[in-house]
Design an enzyme around this catalytic site. Structure first.
Site, PDB file in Angstrom:
ATOM      1  N   MET A  78       0.815  -1.210   0.000  1.00 55.23           N
ATOM      2  CA  MET A  78       0.000   0.000   0.000  1.00 55.23           C
ATOM      3  C   MET A  78       0.856   1.271   0.000  1.00 55.23           C
ATOM      4  O   MET A  78       2.063   1.229   0.205  1.00 55.23           O
ATOM      5  CB  MET A  78      -0.927   0.007   1.214  1.00 55.23           C
ATOM      6  CG  MET A  78      -1.930  -1.134   1.233  1.00 55.23           C
ATOM      7  SD  MET A  78      -2.991  -1.125   2.697  1.00 55.23           S
ATOM      8  CE  MET A  78      -3.975   0.349   2.414  1.00 55.23           C
ATOM      9  N   HIS A  79       0.194   2.400  -0.254  1.00 58.17           N
ATOM     10  CA  HIS A  79       0.716   3.758  -0.030  1.00 58.17           C
ATOM     11  C   HIS A  79       1.777   4.236  -1.017  1.00 58.17           C
ATOM     12  O   HIS A  79       2.085   5.419  -1.051  1.00 58.17           O
ATOM     13  CB  HIS A  79       1.295   3.903   1.384  1.00 58.17           C
ATOM     14  CG  HIS A  79       0.469   3.318   2.479  1.00 58.17           C
ATOM     15  ND1 HIS A  79      -0.836   3.705   2.701  1.00 58.17           N
ATOM     16  CD2 HIS A  79       0.756   2.371   3.402  1.00 58.17           C
ATOM     17  CE1 HIS A  79      -1.301   3.025   3.742  1.00 58.17           C
ATOM     18  NE2 HIS A  79      -0.370   2.214   4.178  1.00 58.17           N
ATOM     19  N   ASP A 237      -2.656  -4.882   0.418  1.00 57.11           N
ATOM     20  CA  ASP A 237      -2.189  -6.192   0.865  1.00 57.11           C
ATOM     21  C   ASP A 237      -2.854  -6.670   2.145  1.00 57.11           C
ATOM     22  O   ASP A 237      -3.207  -7.847   2.276  1.00 57.11           O
ATOM     23  CB  ASP A 237      -0.672  -6.224   0.998  1.00 57.11           C
ATOM     24  CG  ASP A 237      -0.097  -5.082   1.827  1.00 57.11           C
ATOM     25  OD1 ASP A 237      -0.869  -4.271   2.389  1.00 57.11           O
ATOM     26  OD2 ASP A 237       1.145  -4.990   1.902  1.00 57.11           O
TER      27      ASP A 237
END
Length: 492
Positions: A78-79, A237
């Protein structure tokens, strides 16, 4: 029928293929580089992800009837900030979830814009790993590259775009950008303005189980699949791992012991921790979840064994841990190798060993690493308890979940039952389930998870060991406050 889940991780992409009954028929993994240009920085080249994913798809389906592959979906780190220019070329390496360069930008967002406003706009506050602070960092430090941005993507969405040509993201992954109105499942216009970007730079939003399109004809031909192969949006995830462990619906818990560590609590209702110590995100099942995330979990174990002890004998090193020392180890490890997110939100925090004496052994040090990670997970667990969330049991996934001693530590440090699932493949299995839902095999994610995810064992907490670890945890929690100012001075 076959369904493929692609887990785009930090060190590798793992691809899993399951049949319509949930049986895993093949798994492959492909590695790619990770770059650290400066201390605390973390980057990857998105083109490496795509190249290894295509190679992995070919390896995964070798010897199988490729016409039976009906759907593909994702679980992704992520991110990360992935930026493309007007020619759909990658502008710079992706800045990853565990990158700590955005201290200044997070301070601006949290203290100038204000945590109350951020929480109102997005249900969250700024953390160094989130995407919005990275955009502000790039705007300030790389203005020429920033001016070239036409598309802003998350890592797994780059793969989906390359496979389908569809510019899409899902609600769970978008939740971690600090650009997304989690409660209303839409982009936040306020955050778009704060970051100085345009709405058209951001992808269209889908639920995780939605079909976004099919494989581009040239991609289908390259990997040998039918062009009508469905591609679903997928999930971040942790949300994908939650699907893969059956942590869907209301008040279920999953702990992930991967590169990072998370406590993930599913909920049918939207809620926000008033201190924003836990993330409030949309879930891949159509509902919501709370999540505490630590940046270094199983990666602490990898660091200790491979970088410091120069061994990859994980099993042998764990077998050396003396059962009699569980709950009695005199060494503590603070697991902040990359700074820390939940619940302390301090990118300047660092790892330390404390309490060594002349009789400290190699085994004691390794045990301290595993216990330190588990103590830090409990910090987020304690926040959830203060919110009135009563967790009696949890699933567990990630590489650390293969360790019997680590599962025993979890059960006793958290004082919960630890349920072991039959298929412990986390995000890749969850991605495959999402693909099956997108193809209509199941009516929704909850039905799919309830039918496919099976519990095969339970690790029970032990009363005497719970009491010992309670004492040790209360000692552990004194270490970071004592060193917080020192870490800040060290960073100067």
């Amino acid at each position: 029928m076959y369904f493929i889940g692609i887990d785009l991780g930090t060190s590798s992409v793992k691809l899993l293929m399951m049949d319509e009954n949930g049986k895993t028929v093949n798994i492959v993994s492909r590695d790619y580089p990770l770059y650290f240009p400066k201390p605390g920085w973390s980057e990857q080249d998105p083109r490496d992800w795509y190249r290894e994913t295509i190679t992995g798809l070919k390896e995964l389906t070798e010897g199988f009837n490729k016409d039976e592959v009906r759907g593909i979906s994702f679980g992704g780190q992520m991110h990360g900030l992935v930026v493309l220019d007007e020619n759909d070329e990658v502008i710079r390496n992706a800045i990853l979830w565990n990158d700590g360069r955005t201290t200044k930008e997070c301070d601006y967002l949290n203290n100038v814009i204000g945590k109350d406003k951020l929480s109102e706009y997005t249900a969250n506050i700024a953390f160094a790993g989130f995407t919005a602070p990275k955009i502000l960092w790039m705007k300030e430090n790389e203005p020429e590259l920033f001016a070239k941005i036409k598309k802003i993507m998350l890592p797994k969405d780059y793969l989906a775009y390359k496979l389908t040509g569809v510019f899409a993201t899902d609600v769970s992954d978008a939740s971690g950008m600090l650009l997304f109105d989690v409660k209303n499942r839409t982009w936040s216009e306020e955050m778009i303005n704060i970051c100085g970007i345009k709405r058209e730079m951001l992808a269209d939003i889908y639920e995780s189980y939605d079909k976004i399109g099919c494989l581009k004809p040239e991609i289908a031909a390259e990997v040998g699949f039918k062009p009508e192969t469905v591609v679903a949006a997928g999930a971040g995830d942790n949300a994908a791992a939650a699907v893969g462990t059956g942590t869907v619906g209301d008040n279920r818990c999953n702990i992930s012991l991967g590169t990072s560590g998370t406590i993930f609590i599913s909920s049918k209702n939207f809620s926000v921790d008033s201190f924003n110590s836990l993330h409030s995100f949309a879930h891949a099942d159509g509902y919501y979840h709370l999540m505490g995330c630590m940046l270094s979990a199983a990666s602490c174990q990898k660091w200790w064994l491979e970088e410091i002890m120069k061994t990859d004998n994980y099993r042998g090193e764990q077998e050396s841990i003396d059962n009699e020392k569980l709950g009695d180890n005199h060494v503590f490890f603070l697991p902040y190798l990359m700074g820390e997110r939940s619940p302390i939100n301090d990118p300047l925090a660092r790892a330390t060993f404390t309490g060594m004496t002349m009789d400290t052994t190699r085994s004691d040090m390794f045990q301290a690493v595993m216990e330190g990670v588990t103590f830090a997970l409990r910090d987020s667990f304690e926040v959830a308890k203060k919110l009135g969330i009563d967790i009696k049991k949890t699933k567990v996934c990630g590489g650390g979940a293969r360790s019997a001693v680590w599962k025993r530590m979890l059960a006793n440090i958290l004082n919960v039952e630890v349920e072991i699932v039959e298929t412990e493949q986390g995000p890749s299995y969850g991605g495959a389930i999402l693909a099956a839902v997108a193809c209509g095999v199941f009516k929704d994610v909850v039905e799919a998870a309830d039918k496919l995810v099976k519990i095969v064992d339970v690790v029970e907490p032990e009363k005497e060991l719970v009491a010992k670890y309670e004492k040790r945890y209360n000692e552990f929690r004194q270490i970071y406050p004592a060193l917080k100012n020192f870490f800040a001075d060290l960073a100067k």
